[in-house]
Design an enzyme around this catalytic site. Structure first.
Site, short mmCIF file in Angstrom:
data_model
loop_
_atom_site.label_atom_id
_atom_site.label_comp_id
_atom_site.label_asym_id
_atom_site.label_seq_id
_atom_site.Cartn_x
_atom_site.Cartn_y
_atom_site.Cartn_z
N ARG A 237 0.86 -1.18 0.00
CA ARG A 237 0.00 0.00 0.00
C ARG A 237 0.90 1.23 0.00
NH1 ARG A 237 -3.51 -2.43 -1.59
NH2 ARG A 237 -5.62 -2.76 -0.88
N ASP A 261 4.07 -0.24 -7.28
CA ASP A 261 2.76 -0.56 -7.85
C ASP A 261 1.66 0.25 -7.17
OD1 ASP A 261 1.08 -2.18 -9.62
OD2 ASP A 261 0.31 -3.08 -7.75
N GLU A 266 -2.71 7.86 -4.68
CA GLU A 266 -3.10 7.34 -5.99
C GLU A 266 -4.60 7.47 -6.30
OE1 GLU A 266 -2.01 3.15 -5.75
OE2 GLU A 266 -3.83 2.66 -4.66
N HIS A 298 -1.29 -0.02 -9.72
CA HIS A 298 -1.99 -0.92 -8.79
C HIS A 298 -2.53 -2.15 -9.53
CE1 HIS A 298 -3.93 -0.75 -4.56
NE2 HIS A 298 -3.87 -2.01 -4.97
P1 NAD Z 1 -1.27 -10.39 5.55
O1 NAD Z 1 -2.15 -9.79 6.59
O2 NAD Z 1 -1.44 -11.83 5.20
O3 NAD Z 1 0.27 -10.20 5.98
C1 NAD Z 1 0.77 -8.99 6.47
C2 NAD Z 1 1.94 -9.29 7.39
O4 NAD Z 1 2.46 -8.04 7.81
C3 NAD Z 1 1.54 -10.09 8.63
O5 NAD Z 1 2.40 -11.20 8.82
C4 NAD Z 1 1.69 -9.05 9.76
O6 NAD Z 1 2.11 -9.66 11.00
C5 NAD Z 1 2.77 -8.15 9.20
N1 NAD Z 1 2.81 -6.83 9.80
C6 NAD Z 1 1.77 -6.06 10.22
N2 NAD Z 1 2.22 -4.92 10.75
C7 NAD Z 1 3.58 -4.95 10.65
C8 NAD Z 1 4.61 -4.06 11.02
N3 NAD Z 1 4.34 -2.89 11.62
N4 NAD Z 1 5.89 -4.43 10.77
C9 NAD Z 1 6.17 -5.62 10.21
N5 NAD Z 1 5.23 -6.51 9.83
C10 NAD Z 1 3.96 -6.18 10.06
O7 NAD Z 1 -1.40 -9.45 4.26
P2 NAD Z 1 -1.24 -9.88 2.73
O8 NAD Z 1 -2.51 -10.48 2.25
O9 NAD Z 1 0.04 -10.62 2.60
O10 NAD Z 1 -1.11 -8.43 2.04
C11 NAD Z 1 0.08 -7.68 2.16
C12 NAD Z 1 -0.09 -6.31 1.54
O11 NAD Z 1 -0.33 -6.44 0.13
C13 NAD Z 1 -1.28 -5.49 2.07
O12 NAD Z 1 -0.86 -4.15 2.22
C14 NAD Z 1 -2.30 -5.56 0.96
O13 NAD Z 1 -3.17 -4.46 0.98
C15 NAD Z 1 -1.37 -5.54 -0.24
N6 NAD Z 1 -1.96 -5.97 -1.51
C16 NAD Z 1 -1.62 -5.29 -2.64
C17 NAD Z 1 -2.16 -5.66 -3.87
C18 NAD Z 1 -1.79 -4.94 -5.15
O14 NAD Z 1 -2.49 -5.10 -6.16
N7 NAD Z 1 -0.71 -4.18 -5.19
C19 NAD Z 1 -3.07 -6.72 -3.93
C20 NAD Z 1 -3.38 -7.41 -2.75
C21 NAD Z 1 -2.81 -7.04 -1.53
#
Ligand code: NAD
Length: 332
Positions: A237, A261, A266, A298
């Protein structure tokens, strides 16, 4: 039951037909409008709506929805930061999201961008377009298996990125996560602090959610701890990264190249055809113009599998929540 889908993406339409076929009693209407204070008025008679939303939903929209009889707002993405949960609660609305729809999709995209940067793919293509077929040092790449990658946030997506890098390429993967998991320790070397992770890495890739604790998690102080010439990837994000600090890190040489991305401001641009129109945001314009930043709008999530899973999960949640008043993907 009547459900209205806001922010429709044309690629969803075949999957909507498939879902409708499985739920003959449900009427589905679609619009490519996003949900706003104004468009919330166009929901009279609907039991649920589904939203594609990147910017904040105004508080008054929730009241309008409830007054129109809407009971459920099914968000099309994993992120929930665009919702005003207290306003939804005050108006008795159930909010659902799609927590996971194809983590492989984003993980594979991340790997693609890493390879694209370390193999100088864009530069090579530009030179070939000019019929320049020489091999100067500027297009020489590096071997991913010999590099150390820091994965920040080892969840659904980050763990897959780490596994592909470690098991597939033989890279060393260091990681920082506030909640480390034993199951990933086979291919991830967890570090005690974010600084310990980034300071050892040739490549840093971010995969945390955006919330109050992660807003500008990667800021000027963290960039200052990067090794010189680090490759930086953000497909999580935009708000997790302080964009101005990232631009400074590129200028100072801490970051040699970045693939972005997601961008923290955005929302006016995604997903909009801005052809021929002036970009009013100078930071965004700098990103677009920068020859060491690869920007994509994105799209890391955008595969056929992900689009189908998003559509089915969001509509199933809307349907369940209308029928039972709750759903496993409810987040309020
Ligand atoms: P998830 O919840 O499965 O994993 C996130 C991880 O981050 C967890 O293990 C959590 O413990 C850790 N975390 C939380 N706060 C933290 C901090 N302060 N420091 C270190 N680690 C921390 O999430 P996910 O499904 O793997 O998604 C990850 C990211 O990808 C999210 O931001 C989501 O919005 C983004 N995403 C982007 C797209 C895109 O098109 N670019 C698509 C889907 C998801």
């Amino acid at each position: 039951m009547k459900i209205k889908l806001f922010g429709i993406v044309p690629e969803e339409i075949p999957y909507i037909e498939e879902w409708k076929h499985q739920h003959p009693g449900v009427t589905i209407d679609i619009t490519d409008d996003l949900l706003t204070g104004e468009t919330a008025h166009d929901t009279k008679g609907y039991d649920a709506i589904r939203t594609l939303q990147l910017s904040k939903i105004p508080a008054e929209a929730y009241k309008t929805l409830a007054d129109n009889g809407v009971k459920v707002v099914a968000q099309r993405s994993a992120g929930t930061d665009m919702h005003d949960i207290p306003s939804a609660n005050e108006n008795g609305l159930v909010l659902t999201h799609v927590p996971s729809y194809s983590p492989e999709t984003i993980a594979e995209y991340t790997i693609q961008q890493i390879l694209r940067l370390i193999r100088k793919a864009d530069l090579i293509e530009q030179r070939v377009e000019q019929q320049n077929f020489t091999w100067p040092g500027m297009i020489m790449g590096r071997v991913l298996g010999e590099l150390t990658v820091a994965v920040i946030g080892v969840g659904r997506i980050g763990s897959r990125v780490a596994k592909i890098l470690s098991k597939g390429f033989g890279s060393r993967v260091v990681a920082y996560d506030i909640n480390p998991h034993d199951e990933f320790k086979d291919y991830v070397e967890y570090q005690d602090t974010l600084i310990q992770a980034v300071s050892q890495a040739d490549i840093v890739t971010v995969h945390t959610p955006l919330d109050e604790s992660t807003h500008h998690l990667i800021n000027g102080q963290i960039f200052s701890q990067f090794k010189d010439q680090t490759v930086f990837i953000n497909a999580a994000r935009g708000g997790v990264v302080d964009t101005e600090a990232m631009l400074e890190a590129i200028e100072s040489g801490k970051v040699v190249q970045a693939a972005i991305d997601v961008y923290e401001y955005e929302s006016p641009y995604i997903p909009v055809d801005w052809t021929g129109k002036k970009i009013e945001d100078p930071i965004f314009q700098t990103i677009l113009d920068h020859d060491r930043i690869v920007y994509t709008p994105h799209v890391a999530y955008f595969t056929d599998t992900a689009v189908r899973n998003i559509l089915f999960t969001s509509l199933n949640s809307a349907y369940n929540a209308v029928k039972t008043g709750q759903d496993v993907n409810q987040f309020n």
